[in-house]
Design an enzyme around this catalytic site. Structure first.
Site, PDB file in Angstrom:
ATOM      1  N   MET A 199      88.709 -28.258 -98.712  1.00 55.13           N
ATOM      2  CA  MET A 199      87.156 -27.944 -99.395  1.00 55.13           C
ATOM      3  C   MET A 199      87.279 -29.231-100.260  1.00 55.13           C
ATOM      4  O   MET A 199      86.536 -29.286-101.391  1.00 55.13           O
ATOM      5  CB  MET A 199      87.538 -26.980-100.600  1.00 55.13           C
ATOM      6  CG  MET A 199      87.568 -25.628 -99.679  1.00 55.13           C
ATOM      7  SD  MET A 199      86.942 -24.157-100.532  1.00 55.13           S
ATOM      8  CE  MET A 199      87.912 -23.751-101.798  1.00 55.13           C
ATOM      9  N   GLY A 200      87.993 -30.500-100.242  1.00 60.85           N
ATOM     10  CA  GLY A 200      87.797 -31.707-100.687  1.00 60.85           C
ATOM     11  C   GLY A 200      88.571 -31.628-102.291  1.00 60.85           C
ATOM     12  O   GLY A 200      89.366 -30.948-102.444  1.00 60.85           O
ATOM     13  N   GLU A 217      97.515 -35.193-103.479  1.00 60.51           N
ATOM     14  CA  GLU A 217      98.613 -35.465-102.603  1.00 60.51           C
ATOM     15  C   GLU A 217      99.387 -34.166-101.857  1.00 60.51           C
ATOM     16  O   GLU A 217      99.727 -34.170-100.652  1.00 60.51           O
ATOM     17  CB  GLU A 217      99.877 -35.768-103.764  1.00 60.51           C
ATOM     18  CG  GLU A 217     101.149 -36.191-103.026  1.00 60.51           C
ATOM     19  CD  GLU A 217     100.808 -37.445-102.077  1.00 60.51           C
ATOM     20  OE1 GLU A 217     100.066 -38.187-102.263  1.00 60.51           O
ATOM     21  OE2 GLU A 217     101.723 -37.513-100.738  1.00 60.51           O
ATOM     22  N   HIS A 276      96.981 -32.175-100.305  1.00 53.86           N
ATOM     23  CA  HIS A 276      96.129 -32.229 -98.939  1.00 53.86           C
ATOM     24  C   HIS A 276      96.533 -33.540 -98.181  1.00 53.86           C
ATOM     25  O   HIS A 276      96.771 -33.523 -97.026  1.00 53.86           O
ATOM     26  CB  HIS A 276      94.771 -32.626 -99.267  1.00 53.86           C
ATOM     27  CG  HIS A 276      94.037 -31.364-100.213  1.00 53.86           C
ATOM     28  ND1 HIS A 276      93.463 -31.867-101.393  1.00 53.86           N
ATOM     29  CD2 HIS A 276      93.786 -30.381 -99.832  1.00 53.86           C
ATOM     30  CE1 HIS A 276      92.928 -30.786-101.830  1.00 53.86           C
ATOM     31  NE2 HIS A 276      92.943 -29.753-101.014  1.00 53.86           N
ATOM     32  N   GLY A 318      98.846 -25.322 -95.845  1.00 57.78           N
ATOM     33  CA  GLY A 318      99.831 -25.482 -96.972  1.00 57.78           C
ATOM     34  C   GLY A 318     100.358 -24.296 -97.363  1.00 57.78           C
ATOM     35  O   GLY A 318      99.755 -23.256 -97.094  1.00 57.78           O
ATOM     36  N   ASP A 364      99.005 -21.906-100.266  1.00 55.77           N
ATOM     37  CA  ASP A 364      98.037 -20.573-100.181  1.00 55.77           C
ATOM     38  C   ASP A 364      98.872 -19.788 -99.060  1.00 55.77           C
ATOM     39  O   ASP A 364      98.507 -19.569 -97.937  1.00 55.77           O
ATOM     40  CB  ASP A 364      96.744 -21.148 -99.576  1.00 55.77           C
ATOM     41  CG  ASP A 364      96.208 -21.921-100.763  1.00 55.77           C
ATOM     42  OD1 ASP A 364      95.355 -21.553-101.725  1.00 55.77           O
ATOM     43  OD2 ASP A 364      96.180 -23.331-100.432  1.00 55.77           O
ATOM     44  N   MET A 393      99.996 -28.670-107.053  1.00 52.38           N
ATOM     45  CA  MET A 393      98.842 -29.397-107.147  1.00 52.38           C
ATOM     46  C   MET A 393      97.782 -28.474-106.599  1.00 52.38           C
ATOM     47  O   MET A 393      97.975 -27.654-105.616  1.00 52.38           O
ATOM     48  CB  MET A 393      99.056 -30.631-106.146  1.00 52.38           C
ATOM     49  CG  MET A 393      99.861 -31.705-106.842  1.00 52.38           C
ATOM     50  SD  MET A 393      99.689 -33.279-106.021  1.00 52.38           S
ATOM     51  CE  MET A 393     100.982 -34.138-106.815  1.00 52.38           C
ATOM     52  N   ARG A 400      91.899 -27.305-108.261  1.00 54.97           N
ATOM     53  CA  ARG A 400      91.418 -26.396-109.579  1.00 54.97           C
ATOM     54  C   ARG A 400      92.140 -26.955-110.814  1.00 54.97           C
ATOM     55  O   ARG A 400      91.676 -26.380-111.937  1.00 54.97           O
ATOM     56  CB  ARG A 400      91.658 -24.876-109.301  1.00 54.97           C
ATOM     57  CG  ARG A 400      90.357 -24.532-108.265  1.00 54.97           C
ATOM     58  CD  ARG A 400      90.637 -22.740-108.575  1.00 54.97           C
ATOM     59  NE  ARG A 400      89.135 -22.225-107.781  1.00 54.97           N
ATOM     60  CZ  ARG A 400      89.275 -22.050-106.371  1.00 54.97           C
ATOM     61  NH1 ARG A 400      90.422 -21.968-105.610  1.00 54.97           N
ATOM     62  NH2 ARG A 400      88.231 -21.432-105.843  1.00 54.97           N
TER      63      ARG A 400
HETATM   64  P1  AMP Z   1      92.026 -26.245-100.550  1.00 57.12           P
HETATM   65  O1  AMP Z   1      91.236 -27.540-100.362  1.00 57.12           O
HETATM   66  O2  AMP Z   1      92.203 -25.754-101.734  1.00 57.12           O
HETATM   67  O3  AMP Z   1      91.351 -25.302 -99.643  1.00 57.12           O
HETATM   68  O4  AMP Z   1      93.164 -26.687 -99.404  1.00 57.12           O
HETATM   69  C1  AMP Z   1      93.153 -27.281 -98.189  1.00 57.12           C
HETATM   70  C2  AMP Z   1      94.643 -26.963 -97.616  1.00 57.12           C
HETATM   71  O5  AMP Z   1      95.574 -27.809 -98.405  1.00 57.12           O
HETATM   72  C3  AMP Z   1      95.233 -25.597 -97.509  1.00 57.12           C
HETATM   73  O6  AMP Z   1      95.797 -25.460 -96.261  1.00 57.12           O
HETATM   74  C4  AMP Z   1      96.075 -25.644 -98.589  1.00 57.12           C
HETATM   75  O7  AMP Z   1      97.008 -24.795 -98.639  1.00 57.12           O
HETATM   76  C5  AMP Z   1      96.630 -26.941 -98.661  1.00 57.12           C
HETATM   77  N1  AMP Z   1      97.013 -27.149-100.263  1.00 57.12           N
HETATM   78  C6  AMP Z   1      96.491 -27.117-101.382  1.00 57.12           C
HETATM   79  N2  AMP Z   1      97.370 -27.654-102.268  1.00 57.12           N
HETATM   80  C7  AMP Z   1      98.448 -27.878-101.893  1.00 57.12           C
HETATM   81  C8  AMP Z   1      99.690 -28.271-102.230  1.00 57.12           C
HETATM   82  N3  AMP Z   1     100.133 -28.316-103.660  1.00 57.12           N
HETATM   83  N4  AMP Z   1     100.877 -28.237-101.468  1.00 57.12           N
HETATM   84  C9  AMP Z   1     100.569 -28.206-100.086  1.00 57.12           C
HETATM   85  N5  AMP Z   1      99.221 -27.891 -99.660  1.00 57.12           N
HETATM   86  C10 AMP Z   1      98.394 -27.685-100.335  1.00 57.12           C
END
Ligand code: AMP
Length: 294
Positions: free
Chosen positions: A34-35, A39, A41, A152, A155, A189, A192
């Site tokens: 979601m942008g 680190e 991502h 990741g 989640d 990380m 949010r």
């Molecule tokens: P999001 O942008 O928050 O929807 O996350 C996109 C992807 O990045 C998802 O697969 C998350 O699980 C992964 N992700 C977000 N934060 C982390 C983190 N701290 N460590 C590893 N993967 C992450």
């Protein structure tokens, strides 16, 4: 697509890129986000890179996974910075569709999460969340047609559900999971985290601190899931977190356990101010809590 980042804005362009990759026998690895990249991502990009020829990263804030009163409008966005970070990490393709591309007509078909995994933990508190996540991931898979997709462990429930969706709907994509990337103090990380004020950061450490304490208690021989979850809850409250849940669950179906096992997962969620944070850790063995030295 050799070296430089190509930015793709429409589904039709994405299809042309996929066709070109297929014609030249190049595999595509996909990292949906979601942008507001960090680190965590970018570590998924590294994992994808190990498996494929081309890495595609999508940036799309999916309205369907936000409930009423949640932070859809406030969600942090900075496309220019994201594209720089993606280019710097060697992403080949940034897929940045608009709402009109992803939902050109009202969505009438949804991927419903299963009653068991889907209704627990975050699924219980955010009733339409995982149906929004699974549906958009299914749609993005249809658009990008990746060979491999990387998610990741941050989640964790989402990762379990996506694996199950791919298996049960026979989607031709391999799912790879990546460890949680943490800040130096242990905070997982998250985009949010940008909502947190300097004063709120110590409280936010309550989540990873609780997970670390639970792992230590397990290591010392504590096997009662009830004792472990109460310990997690207590430590989060002490740190100033308004606890949403603190559970010890079975790793595959996320059902609550009575006796904790090394492969059980401690999953926590809570509010620091109005910011909802989540975190989790395996009780024993390799864990990103260890990886970060937290
Ligand atoms: P999001 O942008 O928050 O929807 O996350 C996109 C992807 O990045 C998802 O697969 C998350 O699980 C992964 N992700 C977000 N934060 C982390 C983190 N701290 N460590 C590893 N993967 C992450």
């Amino acid at each position: 697509m050799s070296g430089a980042l190509q930015t793709v804005h429409s589904v039709s362009e994405m299809r042309r890129v996929r066709e070109a990759a297929t014609a030249t026998r190049r595999t595509i690895g996909f990292v949906p986000t979601m942008g507001y990249l960090h680190e965590g991502h970018l570590s998924l990009v590294d994992v994808a890179r190990r498996h494929v020829d081309l890495v595609a990263l999508s940036i799309y804030v999916n309205p369907a996974q936000f409930g009423a009163g949640e932070d859809l409008d406030a969600y942090p966005r900075d496309l220019e910075r994201d594209l720089e970070l993606a280019a710097g990490r060697g992403v080949d393709l940034a897929f940045v569709p608009s709402d009109g591309d992803v939902y050109p007509e009202p969505q009438t078909i949804w991927v419903e999460p299963p009653e068991d995994v889907g209704r627990r933990l975050c699924g219980e508190r955010r009733p339409a969340h995982f149906r929004g996540v699974l549906t958009v991931v299914a749609k993005l898979f249809g658009m990008v047609q990746p060979d491999v997709a990387v998610f990741g462990r941050k989640d964790y429930q989402q990762a379990v559900l996506i694996r199950r969706m791919v298996r049960e709907l026979d989607m031709p994509v391999r799912i790879e999971l990546a460890p949680i990337v943490r800040e130096a103090g242990g905070l997982a990380m998250s985009s949010r985290n940008a909502y947190l004020t300097a004063e709120q950061r110590p409280a936010a450490l309550g989540l990873s601190g609780a997970l670390r304490a639970v792992r230590e208690a397990f290591e010392r021989g504590e096997r009662s899931a009830e004792v472990l979850r109460q310990r997690a809850r207590g430590l989060m409250e002490e740190a100033g977190v308004r606890v949403d849940y603190a559970e010890v669950v079975e790793a595959n179906d996320l059902s609550p356990v009575v006796e904790a096992q090394p492969a059980s997962v401690c999953a926590v969620a809570g509010y620091v101010g109005t910011t909802r944070l989540i975190d989790n850790a395996l009780l024993a063995g390799s864990s990103s809590l260890d990886d970060s030295g937290a």
